[in-house]
Design a protein around this motif. Structure first.
Motif, PDB file in Angstrom:
ATOM      1  N   ARG A 100       0.843  -1.209   0.000  1.00 25.26           N
ATOM      2  CA  ARG A 100       0.000   0.000   0.000  1.00 25.26           C
ATOM      3  C   ARG A 100       0.871   1.249   0.000  1.00 25.26           C
ATOM      4  N   GLU A 101       1.895   1.243   0.840  1.00 19.97           N
ATOM      5  CA  GLU A 101       2.807   2.389   0.920  1.00 19.97           C
ATOM      6  C   GLU A 101       3.509   2.598  -0.424  1.00 19.97           C
ATOM      7  N   ALA A 102       3.976   1.525  -1.027  1.00 14.60           N
ATOM      8  CA  ALA A 102       4.640   1.628  -2.333  1.00 14.60           C
ATOM      9  C   ALA A 102       3.673   2.141  -3.390  1.00 14.60           C
ATOM     10  N   SER A 103       2.445   1.681  -3.346  1.00 15.37           N
ATOM     11  CA  SER A 103       1.445   2.129  -4.310  1.00 15.37           C
ATOM     12  C   SER A 103       1.190   3.635  -4.183  1.00 15.37           C
ATOM     13  N   ARG A 104       1.073   4.121  -2.956  1.00 16.80           N
ATOM     14  CA  ARG A 104       0.880   5.564  -2.749  1.00 16.80           C
ATOM     15  C   ARG A 104       2.076   6.347  -3.283  1.00 16.80           C
ATOM     16  N   TYR A 105       3.274   5.850  -3.007  1.00 17.37           N
ATOM     17  CA  TYR A 105       4.482   6.515  -3.484  1.00 17.37           C
ATOM     18  C   TYR A 105       4.514   6.545  -5.011  1.00 17.37           C
ATOM     19  N   LEU A 106       4.222   5.406  -5.651  1.00 17.66           N
ATOM     20  CA  LEU A 106       4.247   5.347  -7.111  1.00 17.66           C
ATOM     21  C   LEU A 106       3.202   6.260  -7.730  1.00 17.66           C
ATOM     22  N   THR A 107       2.029   6.324  -7.122  1.00 17.99           N
ATOM     23  CA  THR A 107       0.978   7.208  -7.617  1.00 17.99           C
ATOM     24  C   THR A 107       1.433   8.657  -7.534  1.00 17.99           C
ATOM     25  N   LEU A 108       2.001   9.049  -6.405  1.00 22.19           N
ATOM     26  CA  LEU A 108       2.509  10.407  -6.240  1.00 22.19           C
ATOM     27  C   LEU A 108       3.624  10.690  -7.241  1.00 22.19           C
ATOM     28  N   HIS A 109       4.539   9.744  -7.396  1.00 17.78           N
ATOM     29  CA  HIS A 109       5.644   9.911  -8.349  1.00 17.78           C
ATOM     30  C   HIS A 109       5.113  10.121  -9.764  1.00 17.78           C
ATOM     31  N   GLN A 110       4.127   9.324 -10.176  1.00 14.28           N
ATOM     32  CA  GLN A 110       3.555   9.462 -11.516  1.00 14.28           C
ATOM     33  C   GLN A 110       2.891  10.817 -11.697  1.00 14.28           C
ATOM     34  N   GLU A 111       2.168  11.271 -10.679  1.00  8.87           N
ATOM     35  CA  GLU A 111       1.518  12.579 -10.758  1.00  8.87           C
ATOM     36  C   GLU A 111       2.562  13.684 -10.908  1.00  8.87           C
ATOM     37  N   LEU A 112       3.612  13.616 -10.107  1.00 13.18           N
ATOM     38  CA  LEU A 112       4.643  14.652 -10.172  1.00 13.18           C
ATOM     39  C   LEU A 112       5.424  14.606 -11.477  1.00 13.18           C
ATOM     40  N   ALA A 113       5.617  13.420 -12.021  1.00 19.49           N
ATOM     41  CA  ALA A 113       6.390  13.274 -13.258  1.00 19.49           C
ATOM     42  C   ALA A 113       5.636  13.799 -14.473  1.00 19.49           C
ATOM     43  N   HIS A 114       4.321  13.848 -14.413  1.00 21.31           N
ATOM     44  CA  HIS A 114       3.531  14.234 -15.581  1.00 21.31           C
ATOM     45  C   HIS A 114       2.891  15.620 -15.462  1.00 21.31           C
ATOM     46  N   LYS A 115       3.231  16.350 -14.421  1.00 21.89           N
ATOM     47  CA  LYS A 115       2.663  17.686 -14.248  1.00 21.89           C
ATOM     48  C   LYS A 115       3.775  18.667 -13.918  1.00 21.89           C
ATOM     49  N   ASP A 116       3.557  19.903 -14.307  1.00 21.64           N
ATOM     50  CA  ASP A 116       4.501  20.950 -13.942  1.00 21.64           C
ATOM     51  C   ASP A 116       4.280  21.315 -12.481  1.00 21.64           C
ATOM     52  N   PHE A 117       5.348  21.434 -11.740  1.00 19.96           N
ATOM     53  CA  PHE A 117       5.243  21.794 -10.331  1.00 19.96           C
ATOM     54  C   PHE A 117       6.546  22.444  -9.885  1.00 19.96           C
ATOM     55  N   TYR A 118       6.477  23.111  -8.767  1.00 21.28           N
ATOM     56  CA  TYR A 118       7.690  23.628  -8.133  1.00 21.28           C
ATOM     57  C   TYR A 118       7.477  23.590  -6.626  1.00 21.28           C
ATOM     58  N   ILE A 119       8.583  23.553  -5.902  1.00 22.91           N
ATOM     59  CA  ILE A 119       8.535  23.459  -4.453  1.00 22.91           C
ATOM     60  C   ILE A 119       8.970  24.795  -3.879  1.00 22.91           C
ATOM     61  N   VAL A 120       8.153  25.325  -2.970  1.00 20.45           N
ATOM     62  CA  VAL A 120       8.447  26.594  -2.328  1.00 20.45           C
ATOM     63  C   VAL A 120       8.915  26.303  -0.908  1.00 20.45           C
ATOM     64  N   PRO A 121      10.123  26.696  -0.549  1.00 22.30           N
ATOM     65  CA  PRO A 121      10.589  26.452   0.823  1.00 22.30           C
ATOM     66  C   PRO A 121       9.770  27.266   1.812  1.00 22.30           C
ATOM     67  N   LEU A 122       9.555  26.674   2.985  1.00 19.80           N
ATOM     68  CA  LEU A 122       8.819  27.367   4.030  1.00 19.80           C
ATOM     69  C   LEU A 122       9.722  28.414   4.685  1.00 19.80           C
ATOM     70  N   PRO A 123       9.142  29.490   5.164  1.00 17.98           N
ATOM     71  CA  PRO A 123       9.959  30.440   5.935  1.00 17.98           C
ATOM     72  C   PRO A 123      10.513  29.754   7.179  1.00 17.98           C
ATOM     73  N   GLU A 124      11.640  30.251   7.682  1.00 13.96           N
ATOM     74  CA  GLU A 124      12.330  29.642   8.818  1.00 13.96           C
ATOM     75  C   GLU A 124      11.411  29.336   9.990  1.00 13.96           C
ATOM     76  N   GLN A 125      10.589  30.285  10.439  1.00 16.60           N
ATOM     77  CA  GLN A 125       9.777  30.094  11.617  1.00 16.60           C
ATOM     78  C   GLN A 125       8.751  28.971  11.417  1.00 16.60           C
ATOM     79  N   GLU A 126       8.241  28.756  10.204  1.00 12.94           N
ATOM     80  CA  GLU A 126       7.272  27.699   9.946  1.00 12.94           C
ATOM     81  C   GLU A 126       7.933  26.329   9.930  1.00 12.94           C
TER      82      GLU A 126
END
Length: 129
Positions: A100-126
């Motif tokens: 189940r854990e692997a399936s969730r990871y693979l699903t997330l990986h596939q979604e991220l691989a096929h869509k444009d995205f970027y990661i925004v770092p959180l501010p220090e205090q958060e």
């Protein structure tokens, strides 16, 4: 991580250090079993040489690679005073949660691989909370 994978099929027991890169590793030995980790390889090698695992004994439904793995695990468990697990118990307790854990990871990986995205770092205090 590096190691040797033992598997059993109609040609007998095989040992491979390649070709299993996409498998799921399921931890079976807890931290308080350090002495078992040191013996694991020799116990597995000894187990794999038993007549039970000769090629002509292989049977696709009842005496297969799953049987090989579960029989070894049960032998280790019984040597430590624990009860043997049935196929259903082992599947429910160990295999299903990890698949189940692997399936969730693979699903997330596939979604991220096929869509444009970027990661925004959180501010220090958060990040600290």
């Amino acid at each position: 991580f590096p190691g040797v994978v033992y598997n059993y099929d109609q040609e007998g027991v095989h040992r491979a250090d390649r070709g299993w890169e996409q498998c799921i590793s399921i931890p079976l030995v807890q931290l308080d079993m350090a002495e078992l980790l040191q013996q694991w390889d020799s116990l597995l090698e000894e187990f794999s040489l038993e007549e039970t695992w000769l090629p002509h004994r292989y049977e696709e439904q009842q005496h297969n690679c799953y049987t090989f793995a579960l029989t070894f695990i049960n032998r280790i468990r019984q040597g430590r005073g624990r009860e043997a697990l049935s196929k259903a118990q082992f599947t429910e307790r160990f295999l299903i949660p990890h698949t189940r854990e692997a399936s969730r990871y693979l699903t997330l990986h596939q979604e991220l691989a096929h869509k444009d995205f970027y990661i925004v770092p959180l501010p220090e205090q958060e990040q600290d909370s």
